[in-house]
Write an enzyme that holds these catalytic residues in place. Structure first.
Site, PDB file in Angstrom:
ATOM      1  CE1 TYR A  69      -5.213  -1.022  -4.809  1.00 15.18           C
ATOM      2  CE2 TYR A  69      -5.453  -3.402  -4.637  1.00 15.18           C
ATOM      3  CZ  TYR A  69      -5.333  -2.168  -4.036  1.00 15.18           C
ATOM      4  OH  TYR A  69      -5.328  -2.071  -2.676  1.00 15.18           O
TER       5      TYR A  69
ATOM      6  CB  VAL B 281      -0.106  -5.714   4.232  1.00 15.02           C
ATOM      7  CG1 VAL B 281      -1.370  -5.090   4.784  1.00 15.02           C
ATOM      8  CG2 VAL B 281      -0.190  -5.970   2.752  1.00 15.02           C
TER       9      VAL B 281
ATOM     10  CE  LYS C 253      -4.376   1.183  -0.844  1.00  6.93           C
ATOM     11  NZ  LYS C 253      -3.773  -0.142  -0.743  1.00  6.93           N
TER      12      LYS C 253
ATOM     13  CE1 TYR D 275      -4.577   0.804   4.406  1.00 10.65           C
ATOM     14  CE2 TYR D 275      -3.040  -0.339   5.856  1.00 10.65           C
ATOM     15  CZ  TYR D 275      -3.466   0.014   4.583  1.00 10.65           C
ATOM     16  OH  TYR D 275      -2.775  -0.434   3.507  1.00 10.65           O
TER      17      TYR D 275
ATOM     18  CB  SER E 108      -0.936   0.032   1.207  1.00 11.25           C
ATOM     19  OG  SER E 108      -1.873  -0.995   1.103  1.00 11.25           O
TER      20      SER E 108
END
Lengths: 308, 308, 308, 308
Positions: D190, D260, D66, D242, D63
């Site tokens: 993705y 992660v 992102k 998160y 992530s």
């Protein structure tokens, strides 16, 4: 009690209201249906069928098939089915995914989309998708005693192309290992069983076993045990109209299962199976005039599971 | 059908399971109740009462009173009650506040706590709290044909001191203007009606009007119209066991209302009113053995609203 | 950098927009405030204060006091406070109760109402309500170096009479044993600390310690350690604007705490404490023009914690 | 300040804790990674890089990418991106679908999975999937000034086979018309951008533009404007971890984005870009020792956006 007159009266009394509500538009093929239609068929346990209005017009049964798929799945795996799907009303819309996240991929009941997708996964066991669709269609021929029933491929494909929410539900449950087959296979079967085409007369025949202790009085075929028929009726009553189930029980007082095609199958245990159809829906996604018609029928016949 | 034998058998068959489940501990007075008790009383519409086990032991009816308060409120304001409370199963615990926020202070149904608090607010209209409690108690004397029924002040006060969740629900709804009286007044009445003390025999008498078209066959008093009796039964079936309502309908097949005191009132329309009591609860907050006893009774008598 | 000119320009540039947004109407006393007002005060760490517009008009600080109450509570119990309240953004409205149910009575952070009520409960420890209010007021006199600050009893009582949602939150948490004092005591203090009356100049003084390593440069008083000042700023940045916190961080780039009275306190670490006030709110409950004014100030000064 | 000594000390101090936490197991390829590793790299805005521990071991950034995809998408469509994705912390897990249903298919921010899938859909505009992947990889070569960066096909395929939850999120948003390309295309891109392989040194280089007003000091390349760099940092601070974002801001006080795979990129504006990596995660899905290492670093350097 003159059931023919009651049916005729209901159709006539509701004629001025045709057009109320809104046809489902999220499945392109269904959006094309002319809304100002209303049909009703009453099949009594002694084998007579009464019909009025557009009772012979074919429509897409959509979620009503969930009741028959549940019957089929119970026949395959029995009460073990409840390990993978609950039997409580959902308190949410038919296609909600919120509950699934909170309850770890176990749908609340077999009559919301997520639950019916799990039921489809069970029916698919040991089959290829095409075979499972065939099995379901044969089962419908059997319970309705009518080999002319067919699946409308155009509707199935229309939903397959646009059914993103169902893909979301299925993938979500697959992530919790509550689907055992590939999502595409399960949804292939799911969209096909939803696309079953029937008219009110045929549907009222198909539901007769639920009104008659599990046996179709037209054919004498035993479909399920009396106990199982009662239990399917119980789930129809508590969960058959999505988040309008309580209201339907209150107003109509009979177990029923609705579909976004505008049909409703209702069961008066020991008396009759009733199918109504009118395409325009209320805000909970159930046939608006179909519900009103059943409310009138229950009031005029005195049929209610909650007392006379 | 020998109902006495059936009742005796159930009590005997369940004796080995006494102690399963867990007595509600969030109301200190209730936590003191000895769990290993089971009573059953069956009052048929022809006026006979059968009883077995601890059927004459007094217990706190708790939420079962919600069915009688609803009856009282419907008598006062009729169907306008549905502007302030819904009639859909909640899909959540009896004391959840989540739904209230999502649905702007309108409780899902009159049988979850929030809904019963609104119903209490309606019963309170035009009264002081003490008078409303008195009216409720007189109504119970009337439907049960028994002037010995009383409200256990100790239980009422115990809940008043610890019922923070109910204070939260009531204040929350007051903030949405769905309570018209001061929170303390409404909850004062609410805690008292919950604290009604009855035994199974009395409770089965009190429920008879729901099984007999709105009229108590013991006295001939008409409590509600047949239509209203059916409708109350419908709400009991879909909402009477909180988030275990679907399961109760599936297993027992009768309208029923449970209370955390361990009692359940069930209605077999046209046949009988049944009260069971066993204090230890299952995880949905309903009497564990009470539910099992009713499941046995339904199976052995064939009583089910969903077919024979 | 001419801060006086910047402040003047902002007030002038925003004059045409006065009246946008909506004054909070759920507290009757606040609903009476004239919306077309805008004040700004900038206090730099070197001890100079710049002001423009309605910077000397007194307003109700409301939730801005939560930052000072948190400071006070941290002083009393230190980091153990985090056992009873989280420090994560809530993703919901300032008065939501949904999260509390899902997370068992532990509020997400000290800057939503539920969290501030817990903080108030902590400040109340060992005190009577009146004493706790007195302690808070003295603390404000100290940090603002201004003994004229007072609590507006009319506002406090107005909220006390109508603050049902806060009663709901408090009772709910008491049910989870996350309040140790009677709800009425805790809310009595809570409503009073919310009703603190200040003007922009006073508020900018009171916030200076957060911009200056925990020490008020006007007085030399050390309020908290540098580390604690940083941590309070961090919580202001992630949680200070309810469900508009991310947007405020994005647009303004400074830690800030808003109140429904229309005030916002913002902190530019190492540089200045800024107070703005304009009563009309945006849809997330934060001062609409106050936010815009701070966005302009940040752009024109280059102040941002996220880079130059 | 001796950054090399600080980095060495942190790695040494944390050696006894290696093994705490739990490696992500929902992506089979990631589950194979040896947990007892810790790397740290600090690149200062003057162009020096300090490293310690396993700083040259390649890991899956997951992530963290992102943040770079957001940068790429902002370059393509500018601030219009905020019509399709929010910028508020979510208050839920990285892969939650609940919020999406409540907010009609608009993800809360670009750093939860749903938001990053929308960002990917934007980057995909006008491209075939393979081209979009190529564009992303070239962008990473550019910002890291390192053409050796590659995408680990094995990881991408592993996630493609098992990423049911992401398929659910994507289909759900497609149902709300918030994806413009076929789900398979979007997720193909993705999963590939998630599978970018980097080591700490490379990652710290890639993040330098965020610490240096949008320009990579190693190359002099301007990646984004200073304002956009500040805004990306703001979103990293409020949403980068998160449902642990508030805690990270509180403990570390720097904008950061975790993955992660166990990596975290943190930004000290005007000072440095820091990359840490340790595969075992805490319960919010963020690198456990990575977070602790950054907390130590912030404490020992005094770097914090919230004050000195």
């Amino acid at each position: 009690m003159d059931l023919q007159a009651i049916a005729d009266d209901i159709v006539r009394d509701l004629a001025p209201r045709l057009g109320e509500g809104k046809v489902a538009d999220y499945i392109p093929e269904l959006a094309k249906v002319e809304p100002e239609q209303l049909g009703i068929a009453i099949s009594t346990v002694d084998g007579t069928t009464y019909q009025a209005g557009d009772a012979q017009t074919i429509f897409s049964v959509q979620s009503i098939s969930k009741a028959f798929m549940l019957t089929l799945a119970l026949g395959k795996v029995g009460e073990t089915i409840w390990r993978r799907v609950g039997r409580e009303p959902s308190g949410t819309a038919f296609n909600s995914i919120v509950q699934l996240e909170h309850e770890h991929g176990i749908p609340r009941n077999p009559f919301i989309n997520a639950g019916a997708i799990v039921v489809t996964d069970i029916v698919l066991s040991g089959h290829r998708p095409r075979e499972a669709i065939g099995e379901f269609l044969r089962f419908m021929h059997y319970v309705a005693d009518d080999d002319s029933l067919y699946i409308d491929e155009k509707v199935a494909r229309s939903e397959q192309r646009t059914g993103y929410r169902n893909y979301a539900l299925a993938n979500f449950m697959r992530g919790f290992d509550n689907l055992k087959h590939p999502v595409d296979h399960v949804l292939g079967v799911y969209f096909h069983q939803c696309a079953l085409a029937m008219n009110c007369v045929q549907l009222s025949h198909a539901g007769l076993f639920l009104a008659n202790r599990g046996t179709n009085p037209l054919t004498g075929f035993s479909v399920v045990s009396p106990r199982r028929a009662r239990r399917i009726n119980a789930i129809m009553l508590t969960c058959g109209h999505y988040d309008g189930s309580g209201d339907f029980a209150f107003r109509v007082g009979l177990p029923g299962k609705s579909g976004v095609g505008g049909g409703i199958l209702a069961v008066a245990p020991g008396k009759a199976s009733i199918a109504v159809w009118s395409p325009a829906l209320d805000e909970t996604g159930n046939s608006l005039l179909g519900g009103v018609a059943l409310e009138m029928l229950a009031a005029r016949t005195g049929w209610s599971v909650f007392g006379t």
